[in-house]
Structures are given as C-alpha cells and as structure tokens.
Design an enzyme around this catalytic site. Sequence first.
Site, PDB file in Angstrom:
ATOM      1  N   ASP A 171       0.882  -1.247   0.266  1.00  0.00           N
ATOM      2  CA  ASP A 171       0.033   0.173   0.082  1.00  0.00           C
ATOM      3  C   ASP A 171       0.761   1.185   0.106  1.00  0.00           C
ATOM      4  O   ASP A 171       2.136   1.076   0.087  1.00  0.00           O
ATOM      5  CB  ASP A 171      -0.892  -0.158   1.261  1.00  0.00           C
ATOM      6  CG  ASP A 171      -0.355  -0.102   2.457  1.00  0.00           C
ATOM      7  OD1 ASP A 171       0.983   0.186   2.456  1.00  0.00           O
ATOM      8  OD2 ASP A 171      -0.898  -0.867   3.393  1.00  0.00           O
ATOM      9  N   LYS A 196      -3.927   0.379  -3.158  1.00  0.00           N
ATOM     10  CA  LYS A 196      -4.891  -0.171  -2.575  1.00  0.00           C
ATOM     11  C   LYS A 196      -5.587   0.868  -1.730  1.00  0.00           C
ATOM     12  O   LYS A 196      -5.300   1.789  -1.348  1.00  0.00           O
ATOM     13  CB  LYS A 196      -4.098  -0.856  -1.567  1.00  0.00           C
ATOM     14  CG  LYS A 196      -4.875  -1.775  -0.407  1.00  0.00           C
ATOM     15  CD  LYS A 196      -4.090  -2.325   0.856  1.00  0.00           C
ATOM     16  CE  LYS A 196      -4.251  -1.682   1.997  1.00  0.00           C
ATOM     17  NZ  LYS A 196      -4.090  -2.077   3.157  1.00  0.00           N
ATOM     18  N   ARG A 198      -8.817   0.842   1.220  1.00  0.00           N
ATOM     19  CA  ARG A 198      -9.437  -0.070   2.235  1.00  0.00           C
ATOM     20  C   ARG A 198     -10.854   0.427   2.181  1.00  0.00           C
ATOM     21  O   ARG A 198     -11.205   1.729   2.323  1.00  0.00           O
ATOM     22  CB  ARG A 198      -8.950   0.063   3.663  1.00  0.00           C
ATOM     23  CG  ARG A 198      -9.150  -0.732   4.496  1.00  0.00           C
ATOM     24  CD  ARG A 198      -8.428  -0.736   5.813  1.00  0.00           C
ATOM     25  NE  ARG A 198      -7.115  -1.463   5.677  1.00  0.00           N
ATOM     26  CZ  ARG A 198      -6.969  -2.775   5.501  1.00  0.00           C
ATOM     27  NH1 ARG A 198      -8.083  -3.580   5.307  1.00  0.00           N
ATOM     28  NH2 ARG A 198      -5.890  -3.432   5.615  1.00  0.00           N
TER      29      ARG A 198
HETATM   30  C1  R5P Z   1      -2.174  -1.683   7.111  1.00  0.00           C
HETATM   31  O1  R5P Z   1      -2.287  -0.549   6.669  1.00  0.00           O
HETATM   32  C2  R5P Z   1      -1.043  -2.548   7.436  1.00  0.00           C
HETATM   33  O2  R5P Z   1       0.054  -1.977   7.139  1.00  0.00           O
HETATM   34  C3  R5P Z   1      -1.475  -3.999   6.906  1.00  0.00           C
HETATM   35  O3  R5P Z   1      -1.317  -3.939   5.557  1.00  0.00           O
HETATM   36  C4  R5P Z   1      -2.498  -4.536   7.474  1.00  0.00           C
HETATM   37  O4  R5P Z   1      -2.854  -4.345   8.507  1.00  0.00           O
HETATM   38  C5  R5P Z   1      -2.728  -6.022   6.979  1.00  0.00           C
HETATM   39  O5  R5P Z   1      -3.995  -6.630   7.596  1.00  0.00           O
HETATM   40  P1  R5P Z   1      -4.565  -7.788   6.889  1.00  0.00           P
HETATM   41  O6  R5P Z   1      -3.648  -8.817   6.914  1.00  0.00           O
HETATM   42  O7  R5P Z   1      -5.737  -8.190   7.733  1.00  0.00           O
HETATM   43  O8  R5P Z   1      -4.986  -7.533   5.178  1.00  0.00           O
END
Ligand code: R5P
Length: 322
Positions: A171, A196, A198
């Site tokens: 990201d 990306k 969210r």
């Molecule tokens: C988000 O900004 C973090 O850096 C991680 O990409 C995120 O926490 C990963 O979460 P998950 O494995 O649930 O997609």
Amino acid sequence: MQKDDNIAIFTMENSQKLADEIGKYLKREVKKVNKIVFADGERMLYPNETVRNKTVFIINNTSKPVNDNLMDLLIFIDSLKRASAKRIICVTTYYGYARQDRMASGRQPITAKLVADLLEKAGASKIITLDLHNASIQGFFNIPVDDLRGQFIFSNEFRLRSDKYVIVSPDHGGAVRARQLSELLKNEEPIAIIDKRRTAPNVSEIMGVLGDVKDKNVIVYDDIIDTGGTIIHAAEVLKKQGAKKIIIAATHGLFSKGFDMFENNPIIDEVIITNSIDHSDLSHFKKLRELSMAEFLGLVIEANINNSSIGKIYEDYSKGRV
Ligand code: R5P
C-alpha cells in the site's frame, strides 16, 4: 545470570520465548511476572522481588488477545511504579491498536494515542518498540520512544541470497519502508507500490500496481500480516502482472486467520516474519521462516543500560552483521 547493577528484566508470558533468547544473549536472568486471575476475569500482576530504585525492562507484546495483553501490561507497570522502580522501560515488540492512528473518517477514535496515554499514565518511562505501524506514533508519547527498524533484520536475511528482488509495498503507507529496505540491500531495481484502498476494516481493494514486476522476483514487504487479506491479494495481482518468485515479508505476523492460506497457496514461495510475536504454534509450516530479533533487541537493551547510542547498532547491521 544475575548482575548486580540495579537492572531487572521481566517478561510477560506471551513474550517468554523471545525473552529467554534475549536473556541468553545478555547473560542476564529474565524474571517471570506473578499473575493472578480472579473469578470475574480481573487480573493482578506484580514482581515477586524488590524493584526499588531499579531500572526495569518489561519484554512484552500486545498482540491478540490485544485487550487482555494491554491491560496486563498496564497493571504490571502500575505495580512497578508503586514498588518504587526508578525507570520502567517497555520493550513492546508489537504495539497493538497502532492502526487507528488518525481519524480516517468522522467520529473515529485514535487508539494509538489512547494507548500511548495509558502507558504513560500507568508509569512507563520509555518505550522500545519495533516497526510502529506509523512512525508518527512516536510523537503521541511525551516519553522517549525507540522505534526500531525491522528492515535491518530483513536486509541481513536477503543480502545472503543470490536472487535479485523488486521490493513491493502492498500500500502507499508502506512505500518508505519498502524504499528503506531496498536501499539497505543496495538494490538497483526500483521499488513497486500497490495502489490499495481500504473499503472496510480488514477488507481492501487493489486499483493497480505502480512499477514493473514482469519477470522479476518480488518481496512484498509490509509491517503487519493480520488476516492475510492485504498481502495475499497483493501477491495475486503481482502474479497476474508477471512476477516470478513471490516472497512475503512482514515484521509482525498476527495470522488471525491462520497460516494455511499461505502454505496452500501455490503462488507464494515463502513467508518471512520476525519473532516480535510468538509463532510456536505455526512452527510446522514449511513456507514460514521466522527471523529472530533477540540479538538486535539485546543490543538495544544493552545500549539503554549503558546510555550509549543505538546508531552504532544500525550501522553494524547495515554493513551486514548477522
Ligand atoms: C495496513 O495498513 C497494514 O500495514 C497492513 O497492511 C494490514 O494491517 C494487514 O492486514 P490484513 O492482513 O488483515 O489485510
């Protein structure tokens, strides 16, 4: 081994394995915390020996169950403060609640700040931590924070390999992290960034890839793997764009939905994480490789005991100390 220098090192239960390694490295005894759980779930944590006038290190991590682990830490800090410890240094290898670091939309809490306030209020004098989700969280504290960089450990690992890799951030937020790893590896390839967004908590959508990964080996490098959704989704997109070998690397492996989704996924060659969180229950998985932070943390604790700079430790690691 007991050294007579007014230092005491304690570990919370969920950090015992890493703490034992650190203790071995430092040739110091790591003490257990007394813990009583009452019938209603209330807890009492306290040291079983005097800490009066001592500098106390607490090795801990606030991974799942995050609320219990955080509360345990706060209660233990409170007990040390009331027992007249001189300094209380939390070696918090994974800082939970860090991802809520801003109001992403109206009326949201900022838990990364709330936790910082709670730790300070409980009596922490300093925080040593590893790859805070957002380095700006350092500023949420009014006490010193050593926010250690996991890139030094990962670069030592990848430096030993003959393959060349493009470092990919899953990201925009992780772009600096990917750039730093790439620089430590003296990587001539440009980094790539996944665009990306969210759409809901633990749910993300990939819009595209900034950079070229066709016919390249890639390391998808993140701070946290929680459900695994972000990084697996990223790997799939990279594969579609022609990536060859796909290695996943992340400092904190929470694996809230288990590891099977990585082990059984043919496009993923390897998953490399640190032992900031205990993964003893996953040790049978073939694709999982854990890098130990024990020596690195031991050196940092030593530097804190001797009031010396941690810059020298970074320097040694960037030259390839393993
Ligand atoms: C988000 O900004 C973090 O850096 C991680 O990409 C995120 O926490 C990963 O979460 P998950 O494995 O649930 O997609």
